[in-house]
Design a protein around this motif. Structure first.
Motif, short mmCIF file in Angstrom:
data_model
loop_
_atom_site.label_atom_id
_atom_site.label_comp_id
_atom_site.label_asym_id
_atom_site.label_seq_id
_atom_site.Cartn_x
_atom_site.Cartn_y
_atom_site.Cartn_z
N ILE A 160 -4.54 -43.02 -15.38
CA ILE A 160 -3.98 -41.96 -14.54
C ILE A 160 -4.45 -40.59 -15.02
O ILE A 160 -4.82 -39.72 -14.22
CB ILE A 160 -2.44 -42.03 -14.56
CG1 ILE A 160 -1.97 -43.39 -14.05
CG2 ILE A 160 -1.84 -40.91 -13.73
CD1 ILE A 160 -0.49 -43.63 -14.23
N GLU A 161 -4.45 -40.39 -16.32
CA GLU A 161 -4.73 -39.08 -16.89
C GLU A 161 -6.22 -38.76 -16.90
O GLU A 161 -6.62 -37.59 -16.80
CB GLU A 161 -4.18 -39.03 -18.32
CG GLU A 161 -4.21 -37.64 -18.94
CD GLU A 161 -3.64 -37.66 -20.35
OE1 GLU A 161 -3.99 -38.60 -21.11
OE2 GLU A 161 -2.85 -36.76 -20.70
N ALA A 162 -7.06 -39.79 -17.03
CA ALA A 162 -8.52 -39.56 -17.09
C ALA A 162 -9.21 -40.39 -16.01
O ALA A 162 -9.88 -41.39 -16.30
CB ALA A 162 -9.05 -39.92 -18.47
N PRO A 163 -9.06 -40.01 -14.74
CA PRO A 163 -9.64 -40.80 -13.64
C PRO A 163 -11.15 -40.82 -13.62
O PRO A 163 -11.75 -41.67 -12.95
CB PRO A 163 -9.07 -40.12 -12.39
CG PRO A 163 -8.79 -38.72 -12.82
CD PRO A 163 -8.36 -38.81 -14.25
N ASP A 164 -11.80 -39.90 -14.34
CA ASP A 164 -13.26 -39.87 -14.35
C ASP A 164 -13.87 -40.67 -15.49
O ASP A 164 -15.10 -40.73 -15.61
CB ASP A 164 -13.74 -38.41 -14.44
CG ASP A 164 -13.38 -37.60 -13.21
OD1 ASP A 164 -13.33 -38.20 -12.12
OD2 ASP A 164 -13.15 -36.38 -13.35
N SER A 165 -13.03 -41.28 -16.33
CA SER A 165 -13.57 -42.11 -17.40
C SER A 165 -14.22 -43.35 -16.82
O SER A 165 -13.93 -43.77 -15.69
CB SER A 165 -12.46 -42.50 -18.37
OG SER A 165 -11.47 -43.29 -17.72
N LEU A 166 -15.09 -43.97 -17.59
CA LEU A 166 -15.83 -45.13 -17.10
C LEU A 166 -14.90 -46.28 -16.72
O LEU A 166 -15.02 -46.87 -15.65
CB LEU A 166 -16.83 -45.60 -18.16
CG LEU A 166 -17.64 -46.85 -17.79
CD1 LEU A 166 -18.45 -46.64 -16.52
CD2 LEU A 166 -18.55 -47.24 -18.96
N ILE A 167 -13.94 -46.59 -17.59
CA ILE A 167 -13.04 -47.71 -17.31
C ILE A 167 -12.19 -47.44 -16.08
O ILE A 167 -11.92 -48.34 -15.28
CB ILE A 167 -12.15 -48.02 -18.54
CG1 ILE A 167 -11.32 -49.28 -18.28
CG2 ILE A 167 -11.24 -46.84 -18.87
CD1 ILE A 167 -10.55 -49.75 -19.50
N ALA A 168 -11.77 -46.18 -15.89
CA ALA A 168 -10.97 -45.84 -14.71
C ALA A 168 -11.79 -45.98 -13.43
O ALA A 168 -11.30 -46.48 -12.42
CB ALA A 168 -10.43 -44.42 -14.85
N VAL A 170 -14.36 -47.97 -12.98
CA VAL A 170 -14.61 -49.39 -12.73
C VAL A 170 -13.39 -50.06 -12.11
O VAL A 170 -13.49 -50.76 -11.10
CB VAL A 170 -15.00 -50.10 -14.05
CG1 VAL A 170 -15.03 -51.61 -13.85
CG2 VAL A 170 -16.36 -49.61 -14.52
N PHE A 171 -12.22 -49.82 -12.69
CA PHE A 171 -11.00 -50.42 -12.15
C PHE A 171 -10.66 -49.87 -10.77
O PHE A 171 -10.20 -50.61 -9.90
CB PHE A 171 -9.83 -50.17 -13.11
CG PHE A 171 -9.76 -51.13 -14.25
CD1 PHE A 171 -10.03 -52.48 -14.07
CD2 PHE A 171 -9.44 -50.69 -15.53
CE1 PHE A 171 -9.97 -53.38 -15.12
CE2 PHE A 171 -9.38 -51.58 -16.59
CZ PHE A 171 -9.64 -52.93 -16.38
N LYS A 172 -10.90 -48.59 -10.56
CA LYS A 172 -10.60 -48.00 -9.26
C LYS A 172 -11.45 -48.62 -8.15
O LYS A 172 -10.96 -48.92 -7.06
CB LYS A 172 -10.81 -46.49 -9.30
CG LYS A 172 -10.47 -45.77 -7.98
CD LYS A 172 -10.63 -44.27 -8.13
CE LYS A 172 -10.31 -43.56 -6.81
NZ LYS A 172 -8.91 -43.78 -6.38
N SER A 173 -12.74 -48.80 -8.41
CA SER A 173 -13.63 -49.39 -7.42
C SER A 173 -13.25 -50.83 -7.09
O SER A 173 -13.55 -51.32 -6.00
CB SER A 173 -15.08 -49.33 -7.91
OG SER A 173 -15.25 -50.14 -9.06
N ARG A 174 -12.57 -51.48 -8.01
CA ARG A 174 -12.23 -52.89 -7.81
C ARG A 174 -10.80 -53.10 -7.30
O ARG A 174 -10.56 -53.96 -6.46
CB ARG A 174 -12.41 -53.64 -9.14
CG ARG A 174 -11.99 -55.11 -9.11
CD ARG A 174 -12.89 -55.95 -8.23
NE ARG A 174 -12.58 -57.36 -8.35
CZ ARG A 174 -11.61 -57.99 -7.70
NH1 ARG A 174 -10.83 -57.31 -6.86
NH2 ARG A 174 -11.40 -59.28 -7.87
#
Length: 234
Positions: A160-168, A170-174
């Motif tokens: 939630i806090e770092a939506p531009d991080s790589l893991i965020a 990846v999870f958001k796209s999925r």
């Protein structure tokens, strides 16, 4: 060729797509049977069997310690600095099954109550009471299940806090393309990593605070069971 990397495919990916992806990425090694950073590459099958290495690792530490003859004070330091650190990295990524956490708790408890170098001494007090803070009569040992939930809640909060991080990303796209990780959106065949992280939603909900801006006045309030939406500020 990228010799130090490996690639793993789902069971529904056909051979043509596999060959094309390997050619684009220039990765010829197939993974899934090894480990990376101490974590298994594949989590298929029984999670109790998959994560049994955590139990074996901790039991190896406790059984091999020559510190069984130490005083209670030194045992306390060793448990908090060594034993509690063994499963931390795994618990930051995945929810450990109850069968594993109970084994971990038992191994630490046996070490604590052991006397004269013999393991499994008399347990004079329930371990849950020893996990309470010293202010209320405990010793401040970590409850492994609660610690696991706290680490996963930290990962969820980071999405939630770092939506531009790589893991965020990846999870958001999925899993939540047009939403946020706190909303209950059904997904097809989610990974165990994602299921582990979202299992901590209830803990994040418990301490979630909504901020309302009225001019220069900000009002903060804890909202039990509040469902976060994309317009809210955190």
């Amino acid at each position: 060729m990228i010799y130090q990397s490996s690639i793993q495919f789902g069971h529904k990916v056909d051979e043509v797509a596999k060959a094309e992806m390997q050619g684009v990425l220039r990765i010829t090694n197939l993974g899934g049977t090894g480990s990376y950073l101490g974590l298994p590459e594949s989590l298929d099958g029984s999670k109790t069997k998959v994560f049994s290495f955590v139990r074996d690792r901790l039991q190896g530490r406790t059984n091999g310690w020559t510190a069984k003859l130490l005083s209670k004070g030194r045992k306390e330091v060793m448990i908090k600095s060594v034993a509690a650190a063994v499963p931390t990295f795994v618990m930051s990524c995945f929810r450990l099954p109850k069968a594993i956490t109970s084994k971990l708790t038992g191994a630490v408890a046996n070490f604590w109550w052991s006397t004269n170098g013999q393991s499994g001494g008399m347990h004079w007090l329930a371990w849950e009471k020893l996990c309470c803070s010293k202010q209320v009569g405990g010793l401040g040992f970590r409850n492994i299940d609660d610690f696991n939930s706290a680490l996963l809640a930290k990962q969820l909060w980071r999405l939630i806090e770092a939506p531009d991080s790589l893991i965020a990303r990846v999870f958001k796209s999925r899993y939540y393309q047009n939403s946020n990780p706190m909303e209950l959106i059904p997904s097809y065949s989610p990974s165990y990593g994602w299921r582990s992280i979202v299992s901590a939603r209830s803990l994040v909900y418990k301490w979630l605070i909504k901020r309302l801006a009225l001019g220069n006045l900000f009002i903060y309030g804890q909202i039990p069971g509040y469902q976060l939406n994309s317009r809210d500020q955190l």
